[in-house]
Scaffold this active site. Structure first.
Site, short mmCIF file in Angstrom:
data_model
loop_
_atom_site.label_atom_id
_atom_site.label_comp_id
_atom_site.label_asym_id
_atom_site.label_seq_id
_atom_site.Cartn_x
_atom_site.Cartn_y
_atom_site.Cartn_z
N GLY A 36 0.83 -1.19 0.00
CA GLY A 36 0.00 0.00 0.00
C GLY A 36 0.87 1.24 0.00
O GLY A 36 1.94 1.26 -0.62
N CYS A 37 0.44 2.27 0.69
CA CYS A 37 1.18 3.53 0.75
C CYS A 37 2.62 3.31 1.17
O CYS A 37 2.89 2.78 2.25
CB CYS A 37 0.49 4.47 1.74
SG CYS A 37 1.44 5.95 2.12
N PHE A 38 3.57 3.71 0.32
CA PHE A 38 4.97 3.44 0.65
C PHE A 38 5.50 4.31 1.78
O PHE A 38 6.52 3.99 2.38
CB PHE A 38 5.90 3.50 -0.56
CG PHE A 38 5.75 4.66 -1.50
CD1 PHE A 38 5.30 5.90 -1.09
CD2 PHE A 38 6.11 4.51 -2.84
CE1 PHE A 38 5.18 6.97 -1.96
CE2 PHE A 38 6.01 5.57 -3.74
CZ PHE A 38 5.54 6.81 -3.29
#
Length: 367
Positions: A36-38
């Site tokens: 997901g969001c890095f």
């Protein structure tokens, strides 16, 4: 320098300075992971001991050197990923994956929390056949464990190329702590992880490997049955019920076993699970029966207890889930532990009655 001269100087150095050791060659490996969001994945992976650095970027698409705007459109085929460089002498590839899986939702292949679309789906980009095999096996074990309540839908993709994300994405959680904390909270990531692994998952982490090994161990032990709530109410005294079912505490120096010196074992009052041995019992001065260790750790479960102004470690039985007491780190040798138990949560089985009551397995301890 010639090799012979180098070896000679090394031998002389070690002889003159016995405490001198040769530096261990560092072996570095890379894991490419999509969770997901890095911003979040980078933050979580950097907490693992043995990780050297984590870089946010993109992988999986055909477009060369994509931008964040292009990737976030979901049209390039890329996924937000992190490149994790780690020292294999300190941490294994499986341990890296263990940290990864405990900080993402690996069951959602349509996105990640509030970030929707294929560019946020969970994936592991394996760099070689060994990484692929380790990941495949570990995913199967996690699925069998059932801790995530849904089947894992984390893709395994052969690594091709990694494109570094823009500078403002690197270490975002450090550079923009307030915005990062707001985003992370609003995403629902931590709320989901707390529900799966417990609110103490960061302070008292338990790895997936530990869960798996524990489950495998339990498959080999004798199971015990927890009676129905109605049966438990009928079979226990008021004090026994309050202690085991309502996490109560009996009075010190005014309970059945605090000063019991007979040989035998202590079992769960509800299920009969073997808990403690008289051989490990000692006089703690607290007024409650105290032990340095469990009779069989397979039947003991510990968990954080925040009911007071400080955190204690609660002790419960595995099958009956009875509240037994707490364990403290102020006990005597050899363990340094004090399992402070409630007499009301246990039933004492004298040595001479152990075989008749089905506990002959533990008789050898008293020989």
């Amino acid at each position: 320098m010639r090799l012979s001269t180098f070896l000679l100087s090394t031998v002389i150095g070690l002889a003159l300075f016995p405490g001198l050791t040769l530096a261990k060659t560092q072996s570095v490996e890379t894991a490419t992971l999509a969770g997901g969001c890095f911003w979040c994945t980078e933050s979580d992976m950097e907490k693992l001991d043995g990780v050297l650095d984590v870089v946010s970027g993109y992988a999986g698409g055909e477009l060369k050197n994509p931008t964040y705007k292009q990737v976030s459109s979901g049209k390039t085929g890329h996924i937000e990923v992190v490149n994790v460089r780690f020292d294999t002498s300190q941490v294994s590839y499986e341990q890296v994956l263990d940290q990864f899986f405990r900080h993402i939702d690996p069951t959602d292949n349509q996105g990640s929390f509030v970030d929707r679309g294929p560019q946020y789906r969970p994936a592991i980009f394996y760099h070689n056949e060994q990484q692929k095999q380790i990941a495949e096996r570990f995913i199967k074990e996690i699925d069998a464990l059932g801790v995530f309540k849904k089947p894992l839908k984390t893709e395994l993709i052969k690594f091709d190329e990694f494109w570094v994300a823009e500078d403002y994405h690197q270490d975002y959680y450090k550079r923009n702590p307030l915005r990062y904390k707001y985003y992370r909270y609003a995403s629902g990531r931590d709320q989901y992880l707390d529900d799966i692994f417990g609110e103490q998952r960061e302070e008292q982490p338990k790895t997936l490997r530990e869960w798996i090994d524990e489950k495998n161990k339990l498959a080999d032990i004798k199971p015990y049955i927890r009676p129905s709530d109605e049966q438990i109410r009928a079979m226990l005294t008021e004090t026994q019920y309050d202690v085991t079912q309502n996490d109560g505490t009996e009075r010190p120096f005014n309970n059945a076993y605090w000063d019991n010196k007979q040989l035998g074992i202590y079992v769960d009052i509800v299920s009969g699970e073997p808990l403690f041995s008289s051989l490990d019992k000692y006089k703690s001065g607290t007024g409650w029966p105290s032990f340095t260790k469990p009779l069989d750790g397979s039947y003991i479960v510990t968990k954080p207890d925040n009911s007071l102004f400080y955190t204690r470690t609660e002790v419960r039985s595995r099958f009956a889930d009875s509240h037994l007491g707490h364990v403290f780190e102020d006990g005597p040798a050899p363990t340094g532990l004090r399992y402070c138990m409630n007499s009301a949560a246990m039933r004492f089985v004298p040595l001479e009655d152990m075989k008749q009551q089905g506990y002959e397995t533990y008789l050898s301890l008293f020989e």
